[in-house]
Every structure is written in structure tokens, then in C-alpha cells.
Design a protein around this motif. Structure first.
Motif, PDB file in Angstrom:
ATOM      1  N   VAL A 261       0.840  -1.186   0.000  1.00 32.89           N
ATOM      2  CA  VAL A 261       0.000   0.000   0.000  1.00 32.89           C
ATOM      3  C   VAL A 261       0.879   1.241   0.000  1.00 32.89           C
ATOM      4  O   VAL A 261       1.950   1.259   0.610  1.00 32.89           O
ATOM      5  CB  VAL A 261      -0.962   0.026   1.210  1.00 32.89           C
ATOM      6  CG1 VAL A 261      -0.206   0.211   2.516  1.00 32.89           C
ATOM      7  CG2 VAL A 261      -2.022   1.101   1.055  1.00 32.89           C
ATOM      8  N   LYS A 262       0.423   2.270  -0.696  1.00 30.25           N
ATOM      9  CA  LYS A 262       1.111   3.562  -0.699  1.00 30.25           C
ATOM     10  C   LYS A 262       0.380   4.488   0.263  1.00 30.25           C
ATOM     11  O   LYS A 262      -0.835   4.664   0.183  1.00 30.25           O
ATOM     12  CB  LYS A 262       1.106   4.151  -2.104  1.00 30.25           C
ATOM     13  CG  LYS A 262       1.950   5.404  -2.270  1.00 30.25           C
ATOM     14  CD  LYS A 262       3.433   5.056  -2.311  1.00 30.25           C
ATOM     15  CE  LYS A 262       4.304   6.257  -2.678  1.00 30.25           C
ATOM     16  NZ  LYS A 262       4.110   6.673  -4.072  1.00 30.25           N
ATOM     17  N   VAL A 263       1.114   5.068   1.202  1.00 32.58           N
ATOM     18  CA  VAL A 263       0.556   6.019   2.160  1.00 32.58           C
ATOM     19  C   VAL A 263       1.342   7.313   2.013  1.00 32.58           C
ATOM     20  O   VAL A 263       2.504   7.392   2.433  1.00 32.58           O
ATOM     21  CB  VAL A 263       0.642   5.510   3.602  1.00 32.58           C
ATOM     22  CG1 VAL A 263      -0.047   6.482   4.551  1.00 32.58           C
ATOM     23  CG2 VAL A 263       0.016   4.117   3.728  1.00 32.58           C
ATOM     24  N   ILE A 300      -4.185  -3.753   5.261  1.00 35.41           N
ATOM     25  CA  ILE A 300      -3.525  -2.464   5.445  1.00 35.41           C
ATOM     26  C   ILE A 300      -4.155  -1.484   4.474  1.00 35.41           C
ATOM     27  O   ILE A 300      -4.492  -1.830   3.337  1.00 35.41           O
ATOM     28  CB  ILE A 300      -1.998  -2.550   5.223  1.00 35.41           C
ATOM     29  CG1 ILE A 300      -1.329  -1.209   5.539  1.00 35.41           C
ATOM     30  CG2 ILE A 300      -1.673  -3.029   3.833  1.00 35.41           C
ATOM     31  CD1 ILE A 300       0.194  -1.295   5.579  1.00 35.41           C
ATOM     32  N   ALA A 301      -4.363  -0.261   4.937  1.00 35.48           N
ATOM     33  CA  ALA A 301      -4.956   0.762   4.083  1.00 35.48           C
ATOM     34  C   ALA A 301      -4.484   2.128   4.541  1.00 35.48           C
ATOM     35  O   ALA A 301      -4.105   2.329   5.700  1.00 35.48           O
ATOM     36  CB  ALA A 301      -6.487   0.682   4.116  1.00 35.48           C
ATOM     37  N   SER A 302      -4.545   3.072   3.615  1.00 36.26           N
ATOM     38  CA  SER A 302      -4.126   4.434   3.889  1.00 36.26           C
ATOM     39  C   SER A 302      -5.280   5.229   4.480  1.00 36.26           C
ATOM     40  O   SER A 302      -6.425   5.117   4.030  1.00 36.26           O
ATOM     41  CB  SER A 302      -3.650   5.100   2.591  1.00 36.26           C
ATOM     42  OG  SER A 302      -3.372   6.466   2.792  1.00 36.26           O
ATOM     43  N   ILE A 309      -3.837   2.048   8.644  1.00 34.73           N
ATOM     44  CA  ILE A 309      -4.515   1.117   9.527  1.00 34.73           C
ATOM     45  C   ILE A 309      -4.181  -0.292   9.088  1.00 34.73           C
ATOM     46  O   ILE A 309      -4.138  -0.579   7.883  1.00 34.73           O
ATOM     47  CB  ILE A 309      -6.046   1.356   9.529  1.00 34.73           C
ATOM     48  CG1 ILE A 309      -6.746   0.384  10.487  1.00 34.73           C
ATOM     49  CG2 ILE A 309      -6.632   1.282   8.129  1.00 34.73           C
ATOM     50  CD1 ILE A 309      -8.207   0.709  10.729  1.00 34.73           C
ATOM     51  N   VAL A 310      -3.891  -1.172  10.053  1.00 36.73           N
ATOM     52  CA  VAL A 310      -3.549  -2.559   9.751  1.00 36.73           C
ATOM     53  C   VAL A 310      -4.533  -3.479  10.467  1.00 36.73           C
ATOM     54  O   VAL A 310      -5.103  -3.126  11.506  1.00 36.73           O
ATOM     55  CB  VAL A 310      -2.105  -2.909  10.178  1.00 36.73           C
ATOM     56  CG1 VAL A 310      -1.101  -2.128   9.363  1.00 36.73           C
ATOM     57  CG2 VAL A 310      -1.902  -2.660  11.665  1.00 36.73           C
ATOM     58  N   LEU A 317      -6.713  -4.524  14.909  1.00 32.28           N
ATOM     59  CA  LEU A 317      -7.207  -3.457  14.056  1.00 32.28           C
ATOM     60  C   LEU A 317      -6.649  -2.164  14.639  1.00 32.28           C
ATOM     61  O   LEU A 317      -7.200  -1.588  15.570  1.00 32.28           O
ATOM     62  CB  LEU A 317      -8.732  -3.447  14.043  1.00 32.28           C
ATOM     63  CG  LEU A 317      -9.410  -2.686  12.893  1.00 32.28           C
ATOM     64  CD1 LEU A 317      -8.968  -3.237  11.535  1.00 32.28           C
ATOM     65  CD2 LEU A 317     -10.917  -2.765  13.003  1.00 32.28           C
ATOM     66  N   GLN A 318      -5.507  -1.736  14.096  1.00 29.36           N
ATOM     67  CA  GLN A 318      -4.712  -0.697  14.747  1.00 29.36           C
ATOM     68  C   GLN A 318      -4.372   0.418  13.770  1.00 29.36           C
ATOM     69  O   GLN A 318      -3.962   0.168  12.632  1.00 29.36           O
ATOM     70  CB  GLN A 318      -3.416  -1.310  15.288  1.00 29.36           C
ATOM     71  CG  GLN A 318      -2.552  -0.370  16.079  1.00 29.36           C
ATOM     72  CD  GLN A 318      -3.110  -0.078  17.460  1.00 29.36           C
ATOM     73  OE1 GLN A 318      -3.667  -0.964  18.091  1.00 29.36           O
ATOM     74  NE2 GLN A 318      -2.952   1.139  17.912  1.00 29.36           N
ATOM     75  N   ILE A 319      -4.540   1.656  14.228  1.00 27.47           N
ATOM     76  CA  ILE A 319      -4.145   2.829  13.444  1.00 27.47           C
ATOM     77  C   ILE A 319      -2.748   3.262  13.873  1.00 27.47           C
ATOM     78  O   ILE A 319      -2.462   3.360  15.075  1.00 27.47           O
ATOM     79  CB  ILE A 319      -5.147   3.981  13.631  1.00 27.47           C
ATOM     80  CG1 ILE A 319      -6.514   3.580  13.076  1.00 27.47           C
ATOM     81  CG2 ILE A 319      -4.648   5.251  12.949  1.00 27.47           C
ATOM     82  CD1 ILE A 319      -7.597   4.604  13.320  1.00 27.47           C
TER      83      ILE A 319
END
Length: 330
Positions: A261-263, A300-302, A309-310, A317-319
Motif C-alpha cells: 500500500v502507498k501512504v 492495510i490501508a491508507s 490502519i492494519v 485493528l490498529q491505526i
């Protein structure tokens, strides 16, 4: 006879007293059964039994999906969560969103569950194939795409109301798909397979296979030329010419790499044993996230404000702050 009766009565009374005292001692030693923590856990939207597999973010709405039909939805960027447990307990493996806010969650059973109201309600759609699906994406034109086993490609032009499925008749599992616009996209799969379309998926061209029959778990292209695939053994491959040639990049670990993922300006990938790696200066390095993640991380997401967040097994489920992650790894 009278004396023997007294002895028997005395012995009986003694045994009764002994049993009574024993019962009292056992009652005093046994801790009372406290169900408060169990009840509190059941009321929580996130539970230790949850196994999150994928995440998708559209504006302030975050959707996390996992096994057992579990979908978590946050309307405020991960600040609070609403829990859904869908009937038939579908095993969700991926989730995507369209630019207009439609969310689509892919289940291994060959189902796609859709929500058009910021994840508040979900309805089921069945794929027109018995092949096992692997990944889902919504292209910029709002068309849904699902890839899976036996080189199958399923499409829906009507927001999941109906599906068309085709196969390239190759015994290959397609594992990921990425669109850049309505006409250009890549598909990656086992045996190092890489396909490209320039006509909105009407035709797909097989490119030269990736080295060593690489098995990609995830794919990320920054543009049609520059991209990465991640897979087994802690290895990623990178291309600067649209997949014509590849360079092997090691993370220095042997864990499986799952999702790229790109953040902001940073590229990350999740892995086994709770690992997260960051790409910078031409190499991958482990991120010291400081969290007790012991199992793999798939989701995982931006997020806005330079956060990510993963998600993973054990109710993870963690930011995380990208600024802190990057600062801690330099």
C-alpha cells in the motif's frame, strides 16, 4: 448394644462434621465466577476471535472484513466502529470501494457483499463461477472486477446485480488486479504470471513471466511503468519498465509478504509475524511499530492525515502514524 449404638452415632456425626468443614473450605477457596469481562468482550465491536483479512477506505468511511461473516465499519476514520455479522458466515478475503462510495466485500465462497449506504447495510451477490475468487477491485468507471483460480475474470457493470465470467483457459490462479484508469490495468498470478490490458479488459496480453515463477500475494503500480509485487520468503520484485524486466528486492526477512500500500510518499508492505516493511532509498527495511503483533498482518490501508490502519488475526485493528513509523525506522 447401647454402647455400640453410641459409638456408631458418634462416628456418623464425626463424618458429617468432616464433610461439612471440607465443603466450607472448598467454597472458601473457589473463586467466584466473574462474567463481567466476558460480557464486556461480547459487547465490544472488536473481539479477540476476529481475523481481519482486508481493509478499504473511502473518505472518512473505513471497512474491515474477515472470517465468520464479520464486517466492521467506521464512519469517522477509525475513531469508532459498528459491527456486522452477516448470515451464512461468509469467509471474507478482500474488500474494495468505488469512487461513488460503493463498498464490495469478496468472500471465498464465491459471493460479493455490497453496501451503498456507507457500509450500514449489506446485500449478497453470487459470482457466476465455481472457481475460487482471490481479489476484487472497482475500476475508475465503477465496474467491479474479480480474479481467481483457473485464470478466471468476473465483471459486473451493474454494481453487482449480475456478473459475467470468462477464463483464459490456463490452470493459473490470478491473485491480484489493479486498474490505473478505465482502460489500463494489470493482473498478477502464480507461476510469475503478469497480464496487461489497454482496452478496458476486452483483451489481456500475457507479458514475460516474473523470475523464478514468483508467486505474488499483492501488487502495487505507481504508474504503468513503476511497480512492485510482494510474495513468499520476504521477497519483493520491482519493475521500472512495465513488467518487461524485474529486480529482486529482499526485506532481510523470510516471512511471507502480503499486502502492498502507498501512504502519502511512503510504500509499505505487511507480512508474517506482525511485520511491516517500508521501501526507501532503493531498499526495504523493517518498521519498528512497537505493537505486540505476533501473527501475520494481511489488511492495510491508507488513512487521511498521514496515517495507516492494519488488520490481522486476534482482533488486530490498529491505526499507526506514518510520521512516527518513518521516524522510528530512520
Amino acid at each position: 448394644m447401647t454402647g455400640n449404638t453410641g459409638i456408631a452415632e458418634t462416628n456418623g456425626l464425626g463424618r458429617y462434621c468432616l464433610l461439612a468443614v471440607t465443603a466450607l473450605l472448598l467454597a472458601a477457596c473457589e473463586s467466584p465466577l466473574v462474567l463481567d469481562e466476558v460480557e464486556q468482550s461480547l459487547q465490544s465491536p472488536i473481539r479477540r476471535t476476529d481475523n481481519f483479512q482486508a481493509l478499504s477506505v473511502h473518505e472518512s468511511v473505513v471497512v474491515a472484513v474477515g472470517g465468520g461473516g464479520v464486517i466492521l465499519v467506521s464512519a469517522d476514520g477509525g475513531g469508532g466502529w459498528q459491527r456486522r455479522e452477516l448470515p451464512s458466515w461468509p469467509s471474507f478475503i478482500d474488500v474494495t470501494h468505488c469512487d461513488d462510495g460503493l463498498f464490495a466485500a469478496l468472500a471465498f465462497e464465491g459471493e460479493v457483499w455490497l453496501a451503498e449506504d456507507q457500509g450500514a447495510s449489506w446485500h449478497r451477490s453470487e459470482l457466476a463461477t465455481e472457481e475460487a475468487p482471490q481479489a476484487i477491485q472497482c475500476d475508475p468507471g465503477g465496474m467491479l472486477w474479480v480474479v481467481g483460480s483457473f485464470s478466471t475474470i468476473s465483471t459486473s457493470r451493474d454494481r453487482g446485480a449480475s456478473w459475467e465470467t470468462s477464463s483464459l483457459d490456463e490452470d493459473v490462479i490470478f491473485t491480484d488486479i489493479q486498474f490505473f484508469d478505465e482502460r489500463h490495468a494489470y493482473i498478477a498470478g502464480e507461476f510469475g504470471s503478469l497480464l496487461k490490458t489497454t482496452d478496458a479488459g476486452v483483451n489481456w496480453e500475457y507479458l514475460a513471466p516474473m523470475p523464478d515463477e514468483f508467486y505474488p500475494q499483492s501488487m502495487y503500480f505507481a504508474d504503468p511503468d513503476h511497480g512492485w509485487v510482494a510474495g513468499l520468503g520476504g521477497v519483493a520484485l520491482a519493475t521500472e519498465d512495465g513488467g518487461r524486466t524485474w529486480q529482486t528486492q529482499s526485506t532481510g526477512s523470510l516471512v511471507t509478504l502480503y499486502t502492498l500500500v502507498k501512504v502519502g510518499a511512503q510504500l509499505f508492505v505487511t507480512g508474517g509475524e506482525g511485520a511491516i516493511f517500508r521501501y526507501g532509498d532503493g531498499a526495504w527495511s523493517p518498521v519498528d511499530h512497537g505493537q505486540p503483533f505476533r501473527l501475520y498482518l494481511r489488511g492495510i490501508a491508507s488513512l487521511p492525515d498521514n496515517r495507516l490502519i492494519v488488520g490481522g488475526p486476534g482482533g488486530v485493528l490498529q491505526i499507526l502514524s506514518v510520521t512516527e513509523l518513518v521516524g522510528g525506522s530512520l
